[in-house]
Scaffold this motif. Sequence first.
Motif, PDB file in Angstrom:
ATOM      1  N   SER A   1      -5.344   6.941   1.791  1.00 50.84           N
ATOM      2  CA  SER A   1      -5.142   8.593   2.028  1.00 50.84           C
ATOM      3  C   SER A   1      -5.839   8.552   3.252  1.00 50.84           C
ATOM      4  O   SER A   1      -6.912   8.344   3.752  1.00 50.84           O
ATOM      5  CB  SER A   1      -5.722   9.242   0.993  1.00 50.84           C
ATOM      6  N   VAL A   2      -4.999   9.165   4.196  1.00 45.75           N
ATOM      7  CA  VAL A   2      -5.489   9.598   5.683  1.00 45.75           C
ATOM      8  C   VAL A   2      -4.916  11.015   5.624  1.00 45.75           C
ATOM      9  O   VAL A   2      -3.938  11.548   5.732  1.00 45.75           O
ATOM     10  CB  VAL A   2      -4.666   8.814   6.749  1.00 45.75           C
ATOM     11  N   GLY A   3      -6.070  11.880   5.587  1.00 49.94           N
ATOM     12  CA  GLY A   3      -5.893  13.483   5.615  1.00 49.94           C
ATOM     13  C   GLY A   3      -7.261  14.079   5.042  1.00 49.94           C
ATOM     14  O   GLY A   3      -8.191  13.489   5.044  1.00 49.94           O
ATOM     15  N   GLY A   4      -7.038  15.308   4.794  1.00 45.82           N
ATOM     16  CA  GLY A   4      -8.163  15.959   4.363  1.00 45.82           C
ATOM     17  C   GLY A   4      -8.276  15.914   2.562  1.00 45.82           C
ATOM     18  O   GLY A   4      -7.741  14.977   2.126  1.00 45.82           O
ATOM     19  N   GLY A   5      -8.910  16.632   1.967  1.00 47.16           N
ATOM     20  CA  GLY A   5      -9.313  16.721   0.699  1.00 47.16           C
ATOM     21  C   GLY A   5      -7.902  16.624  -0.172  1.00 47.16           C
ATOM     22  O   GLY A   5      -7.803  16.181  -1.042  1.00 47.16           O
ATOM     23  N   SER A   6      -7.013  17.662   0.486  1.00 41.42           N
ATOM     24  CA  SER A   6      -5.795  17.622  -0.366  1.00 41.42           C
ATOM     25  C   SER A   6      -5.160  16.230  -0.411  1.00 41.42           C
ATOM     26  O   SER A   6      -4.465  15.633  -1.565  1.00 41.42           O
ATOM     27  CB  SER A   6      -4.918  18.576   0.161  1.00 41.42           C
ATOM     28  N   VAL A   7      -5.106  15.657   0.443  1.00 42.60           N
ATOM     29  CA  VAL A   7      -4.418  14.060   0.842  1.00 42.60           C
ATOM     30  C   VAL A   7      -5.292  13.257  -0.369  1.00 42.60           C
ATOM     31  O   VAL A   7      -4.521  12.467  -0.999  1.00 42.60           O
ATOM     32  CB  VAL A   7      -4.319  13.537   2.051  1.00 42.60           C
ATOM     33  N   MET A   8      -6.591  13.309  -0.075  1.00 42.38           N
ATOM     34  CA  MET A   8      -7.434  12.380  -0.849  1.00 42.38           C
ATOM     35  C   MET A   8      -7.289  12.595  -2.487  1.00 42.38           C
ATOM     36  O   MET A   8      -7.178  11.810  -3.038  1.00 42.38           O
ATOM     37  CB  MET A   8      -8.827  12.269  -0.435  1.00 42.38           C
ATOM     38  N   ASP A   9      -7.343  13.747  -3.148  1.00 48.60           N
ATOM     39  CA  ASP A   9      -7.449  14.119  -4.189  1.00 48.60           C
ATOM     40  C   ASP A   9      -5.748  13.852  -4.803  1.00 48.60           C
ATOM     41  O   ASP A   9      -5.869  13.566  -6.038  1.00 48.60           O
ATOM     42  CB  ASP A   9      -7.314  15.655  -4.425  1.00 48.60           C
TER      43      ASP A   9
ATOM     44  N   VAL B   1       0.713  -1.246  -0.234  1.00 50.23           N
ATOM     45  CA  VAL B   1      -0.021  -0.143  -0.151  1.00 50.23           C
ATOM     46  C   VAL B   1       0.945   1.127   0.069  1.00 50.23           C
ATOM     47  O   VAL B   1       1.894   1.290   0.757  1.00 50.23           O
ATOM     48  CB  VAL B   1      -0.853  -0.012   1.338  1.00 50.23           C
ATOM     49  N   ALA B   2       0.330   2.330  -0.691  1.00 55.97           N
ATOM     50  CA  ALA B   2       1.326   3.684  -0.611  1.00 55.97           C
ATOM     51  C   ALA B   2       0.302   4.397   0.176  1.00 55.97           C
ATOM     52  O   ALA B   2      -1.002   4.697  -0.043  1.00 55.97           O
ATOM     53  CB  ALA B   2       1.134   4.358  -2.229  1.00 55.97           C
ATOM     54  N   LEU B   3       0.657   4.702   1.433  1.00 55.37           N
ATOM     55  CA  LEU B   3      -0.124   5.414   2.509  1.00 55.37           C
ATOM     56  C   LEU B   3       0.135   6.850   2.234  1.00 55.37           C
ATOM     57  O   LEU B   3       1.245   7.388   2.470  1.00 55.37           O
ATOM     58  CB  LEU B   3       0.447   4.801   3.580  1.00 55.37           C
ATOM     59  N   PHE B   4      -0.718   7.624   1.822  1.00 52.53           N
ATOM     60  CA  PHE B   4      -0.586   9.246   1.575  1.00 52.53           C
ATOM     61  C   PHE B   4      -0.907   9.804   2.727  1.00 52.53           C
ATOM     62  O   PHE B   4      -2.079   9.527   3.383  1.00 52.53           O
ATOM     63  CB  PHE B   4      -1.460   9.495   0.184  1.00 52.53           C
ATOM     64  N   SER B   5      -0.577  10.976   3.080  1.00 46.96           N
ATOM     65  CA  SER B   5      -0.747  11.987   4.065  1.00 46.96           C
ATOM     66  C   SER B   5      -0.117  13.307   3.941  1.00 46.96           C
ATOM     67  O   SER B   5       0.676  13.483   3.099  1.00 46.96           O
ATOM     68  CB  SER B   5      -0.651  11.316   5.383  1.00 46.96           C
ATOM     69  N   ASP B   6      -0.160  14.191   4.739  1.00 43.13           N
ATOM     70  CA  ASP B   6       0.546  15.295   4.795  1.00 43.13           C
ATOM     71  C   ASP B   6       1.432  15.514   6.001  1.00 43.13           C
ATOM     72  O   ASP B   6       1.470  14.719   7.112  1.00 43.13           O
ATOM     73  CB  ASP B   6      -0.309  16.608   4.487  1.00 43.13           C
ATOM     74  N   ALA B   7       2.092  16.493   6.022  1.00 46.72           N
ATOM     75  CA  ALA B   7       3.327  16.594   7.300  1.00 46.72           C
ATOM     76  C   ALA B   7       2.635  16.787   8.598  1.00 46.72           C
ATOM     77  O   ALA B   7       3.063  16.057   9.443  1.00 46.72           O
ATOM     78  CB  ALA B   7       4.214  17.802   6.849  1.00 46.72           C
ATOM     79  N   ALA B   8       1.543  17.436   8.473  1.00 42.10           N
ATOM     80  CA  ALA B   8       0.975  17.652   9.834  1.00 42.10           C
ATOM     81  C   ALA B   8       0.033  16.452  10.404  1.00 42.10           C
ATOM     82  O   ALA B   8       0.175  15.943  11.442  1.00 42.10           O
ATOM     83  CB  ALA B   8      -0.105  18.990   9.936  1.00 42.10           C
ATOM     84  N   VAL B   9      -0.756  15.746   9.500  1.00 46.15           N
ATOM     85  CA  VAL B   9      -1.452  14.555   9.794  1.00 46.15           C
ATOM     86  C   VAL B   9      -0.496  13.558  10.269  1.00 46.15           C
ATOM     87  O   VAL B   9      -0.787  12.712  10.985  1.00 46.15           O
ATOM     88  CB  VAL B   9      -2.562  14.111   8.819  1.00 46.15           C
ATOM     89  N   SER B  10       0.363  13.411   9.652  1.00 46.64           N
ATOM     90  CA  SER B  10       1.525  12.165   9.528  1.00 46.64           C
ATOM     91  C   SER B  10       2.068  12.140  11.016  1.00 46.64           C
ATOM     92  O   SER B  10       2.519  11.250  11.404  1.00 46.64           O
ATOM     93  CB  SER B  10       2.523  12.117   8.661  1.00 46.64           C
TER      94      SER B  10
END
Length: 436
Positions: free
Chosen positions: A107-115, A47-56
């Motif tokens: 994707s774990v995060g807001g819309g930016s992460v999911m998109d 799995v490629a687990l996507f997030s951003d610097a804050a949520v991670s």
Amino acid sequence: MSCCHYHPTGDEALDSTFTVDSSRITFGRGCLAELGDRARALGMTRVALFSDAAVSTLPVFETAERSLRAAGVDVVIYTDVHIEPTDQSFKDATAYAAEARPDGYVSVGGGSVMDTAKAANLYVSHPADFLAYVNPPVGEGIPVPVPLQPHIACPTTSGTGSEVTGIAIFDLLSLEAKTGIASPALRPTEALVDPDCTDSLPARVVACSGLDVLSHALESYTAKPFVRRSATPRPSLRPMSQGANPWSDLGSLEALRLLGQYLQRAVNDAEDREAREQTMWAATLAGIAFGNAGVHIPHAMAYAVAGQVREFRPDGYPQSEPLVPHGMSVILNAPSVFRITAATSPRRHLEAARQLGAETDGAADEDAGEVLADALMGIMQEVGMPNGLSAVGYGESDCEKLAEGAWPQQRLLQNAPVETDKPMLARVFADALRYW
């Protein structure tokens, strides 16, 4: 709830049917812990687990990663998602995913992460020139091929609805405007909607994301009815932005009712777990609604507002660069828009205001626009939104350029119940500069 019956016009050039699509949804506190089992059930092994610097850095990300690894899934992590993605950040994420070669995305995060996960999945699965899949007139609008790899979306904000839509939005840097890719194929395979993820959100983030939900519901409910949309050459080409329809109406009205009751509480009291849970449920309902009906003018205008921001930096968000959060950029336009669209369906606009808590008894059709605008402005004040576009750095001299930036959003503007042109958009921007 007022009833609206849809009838085909008899004109063969218009459609008379609508399609209902949605991701599989699991909703409830603690459901993020199901992620590993859900991934294995979809056949994911890497799995490629996507997030951003804050949520991670948050416990919710640790919960997701731990669940995946406990289920025996190999995990590669990408946390360089750009808040308010750009064409370049989409390309960077795609390059990472192409090298990692996952057989699924989370994707774990807001819309930016999911998109961003949607875009990486698309361009790795079906490489093409970047603008090939982008909405016209900015891009070529080539239909998104299938299949894509499975994608489980785990939202951490109660707002974007991206977990149940086939839309990926980004800022095209060369145009200073937002655009996107829209296709049912981009819709995540599953969504795990866990209200626990919102318990630690700052009040400003809850307000902005909640007002995005409100706009999704309002725009879907007041969009051009689906029977006024031109029929496509083949049913399989029917767009996701079909216009208002009986299915989207259900989700839109319930989302508005919930927001009228719970949004202010969710913003102003971080300990009010009921309010945050109900706001997140409203986000899911509104996401399903606009994923099947589409939004219109406020969102089209919002992309220009966000894309042309100069200095504004909101509380509760990363301060590294100027930013008008998406939900804020949408709601700042909404009162001025609904004053204009109300004449197309006064009863709908009044019903929307009533669901938000406004007193509508005795209101005449000609009052609908002001009644709804007043309800929106009251909510904006209650949750601490800026007083119009002037409060985020825009002035009268910016309105024509903002209209130019909104005009490429034809997918949205053509879903509006009124005809639009650049001078009309400039006037609506001008009316949105200050409200109280």
